[in-house]
Scaffold this motif. Structure first.
Motif, PDB file in Angstrom:
ATOM      1  N   ALA A  53     -14.325 -17.292   6.437  1.00 28.74           N
ATOM      2  CA  ALA A  53     -14.997 -15.992   6.490  1.00 28.74           C
ATOM      3  C   ALA A  53     -14.423 -15.070   7.564  1.00 28.74           C
ATOM      4  O   ALA A  53     -15.062 -14.095   7.933  1.00 28.74           O
ATOM      5  N   HIS A  54     -13.233 -15.349   8.060  1.00 28.44           N
ATOM      6  CA  HIS A  54     -12.584 -14.465   9.032  1.00 28.44           C
ATOM      7  C   HIS A  54     -11.113 -14.326   8.648  1.00 28.44           C
ATOM      8  O   HIS A  54     -10.297 -15.214   8.922  1.00 28.44           O
ATOM      9  N   ILE A  55     -10.806 -13.209   7.991  1.00 26.80           N
ATOM     10  CA  ILE A  55      -9.455 -12.933   7.536  1.00 26.80           C
ATOM     11  C   ILE A  55      -8.997 -11.639   8.194  1.00 26.80           C
ATOM     12  O   ILE A  55      -9.636 -10.605   8.059  1.00 26.80           O
ATOM     13  N   ALA A  56      -7.898 -11.714   8.924  1.00 24.26           N
ATOM     14  CA  ALA A  56      -7.380 -10.544   9.640  1.00 24.26           C
ATOM     15  C   ALA A  56      -6.457  -9.745   8.728  1.00 24.26           C
ATOM     16  O   ALA A  56      -5.667 -10.309   7.974  1.00 24.26           O
ATOM     17  N   LYS A  57      -6.593  -8.428   8.806  1.00 20.63           N
ATOM     18  CA  LYS A  57      -5.702  -7.529   8.082  1.00 20.63           C
ATOM     19  C   LYS A  57      -4.679  -6.987   9.078  1.00 20.63           C
ATOM     20  O   LYS A  57      -5.050  -6.391  10.074  1.00 20.63           O
ATOM     21  N   ILE A  58      -3.398  -7.191   8.788  1.00 21.63           N
ATOM     22  CA  ILE A  58      -2.325  -6.766   9.681  1.00 21.63           C
ATOM     23  C   ILE A  58      -1.429  -5.794   8.921  1.00 21.63           C
ATOM     24  O   ILE A  58      -0.924  -6.116   7.839  1.00 21.63           O
ATOM     25  N   ALA A  59      -1.224  -4.603   9.472  1.00 23.86           N
ATOM     26  CA  ALA A  59      -0.356  -3.609   8.847  1.00 23.86           C
ATOM     27  C   ALA A  59       1.106  -3.974   9.101  1.00 23.86           C
ATOM     28  O   ALA A  59       1.493  -4.309  10.220  1.00 23.86           O
ATOM     29  N   LEU A  60       1.914  -3.927   8.046  1.00 22.87           N
ATOM     30  CA  LEU A  60       3.334  -4.241   8.137  1.00 22.87           C
ATOM     31  C   LEU A  60       4.166  -3.133   7.501  1.00 22.87           C
ATOM     32  O   LEU A  60       3.666  -2.365   6.680  1.00 22.87           O
ATOM     33  N   HIS A  61       5.436  -3.095   7.864  1.00 20.45           N
ATOM     34  CA  HIS A  61       6.419  -2.220   7.233  1.00 20.45           C
ATOM     35  C   HIS A  61       7.531  -3.103   6.682  1.00 20.45           C
ATOM     36  O   HIS A  61       7.573  -4.306   6.937  1.00 20.45           O
ATOM     37  N   ALA A  62       8.452  -2.524   5.947  1.00 18.79           N
ATOM     38  CA  ALA A  62       9.558  -3.295   5.368  1.00 18.79           C
ATOM     39  C   ALA A  62      10.379  -3.962   6.467  1.00 18.79           C
ATOM     40  O   ALA A  62      10.861  -5.093   6.311  1.00 18.79           O
ATOM     41  N   ARG A  63      10.530  -3.297   7.596  1.00 19.94           N
ATOM     42  CA  ARG A  63      11.263  -3.865   8.726  1.00 19.94           C
ATOM     43  C   ARG A  63      10.585  -5.131   9.243  1.00 19.94           C
ATOM     44  O   ARG A  63      11.247  -6.117   9.597  1.00 19.94           O
ATOM     45  N   ASP A  64       9.255  -5.133   9.279  1.00 21.33           N
ATOM     46  CA  ASP A  64       8.509  -6.301   9.752  1.00 21.33           C
ATOM     47  C   ASP A  64       8.708  -7.507   8.840  1.00 21.33           C
ATOM     48  O   ASP A  64       8.784  -8.642   9.313  1.00 21.33           O
ATOM     49  N   ILE A  65       8.797  -7.271   7.551  1.00 23.75           N
ATOM     50  CA  ILE A  65       9.033  -8.367   6.619  1.00 23.75           C
ATOM     51  C   ILE A  65      10.422  -8.957   6.853  1.00 23.75           C
ATOM     52  O   ILE A  65      10.612 -10.176   6.804  1.00 23.75           O
ATOM     53  N   THR A 124       0.855  -1.180   0.000  1.00 25.15           N
ATOM     54  CA  THR A 124       0.000   0.000   0.000  1.00 25.15           C
ATOM     55  C   THR A 124       0.896   1.236   0.000  1.00 25.15           C
ATOM     56  O   THR A 124       2.120   1.125  -0.011  1.00 25.15           O
ATOM     57  N   ALA A 125       0.293   2.405   0.049  1.00 23.10           N
ATOM     58  CA  ALA A 125       1.069   3.652   0.041  1.00 23.10           C
ATOM     59  C   ALA A 125       1.886   3.814   1.316  1.00 23.10           C
ATOM     60  O   ALA A 125       2.973   4.390   1.293  1.00 23.10           O
ATOM     61  N   SER A 126       1.397   3.304   2.425  1.00 28.51           N
ATOM     62  CA  SER A 126       2.086   3.499   3.701  1.00 28.51           C
ATOM     63  C   SER A 126       2.875   2.273   4.176  1.00 28.51           C
ATOM     64  O   SER A 126       3.414   2.283   5.267  1.00 28.51           O
ATOM     65  N   GLY A 127       2.936   1.226   3.395  1.00 27.97           N
ATOM     66  CA  GLY A 127       3.644   0.018   3.806  1.00 27.97           C
ATOM     67  C   GLY A 127       3.056  -1.207   3.142  1.00 27.97           C
ATOM     68  O   GLY A 127       2.942  -1.266   1.926  1.00 27.97           O
ATOM     69  N   PHE A 128       2.664  -2.176   3.957  1.00 28.89           N
ATOM     70  CA  PHE A 128       2.089  -3.421   3.461  1.00 28.89           C
ATOM     71  C   PHE A 128       0.902  -3.814   4.330  1.00 28.89           C
ATOM     72  O   PHE A 128       0.816  -3.437   5.486  1.00 28.89           O
TER      73      PHE A 128
END
Length: 115
Positions: free
Chosen positions: A44-56, A31-35
């Protein structure tokens, strides 16, 4: 671009029995701010987790393997009704192969298709 992450660790019982090297798959979309990682929890239950390059990088050090694909993720990925994490990953890259049911089979198929 879509990144498919493979892990050998899971808390589910069936993947521990049937899967060999990789036991879990996650879809990562830039995405524009990371991943954003789409983590399959149950049907039917999928969690969205915000990541950054460091997290990968941290995930790589903990045994995750990543494959980058030039596909674009379809809209509404978090509302998918997939039964398994592999079905979610196949939907995200528009793969229709019914014979691929385990994370290891998906990994081998993507390695063969890698550019």
């Amino acid at each position: 671009m879509v990144i498919i992450g493979f892990s050998g660790k899971t808390s589910k019982i069936l993947p521990r029995i049937f899967c060999r090297r990789f036991r879990h798959v996650a879809v990562i979309v830039p995405t524009a701010s990371g991943f954003i990682m789409y983590q399959f929890m149950r049907r039917a239950h999928i969690a969205k987790i915000a990541l950054h390059a460091r997290d990968i990088g941290i995930l790589k050090r903990h045994g995750w393997v990543f494959i980058e694909l030039p596909n674009t993720a379809p809209m509404g990925l978090e509302y998918n009704r997939a039964f398994t994490c592999v079905q979610l990953a196949k939907y995200s890259i528009s793969m229709q192969k019914i014979s691929i049911q385990t994370p290891n089979a998906l990994y081998k198929r993507l390695q063969a298709l890698e550019f």
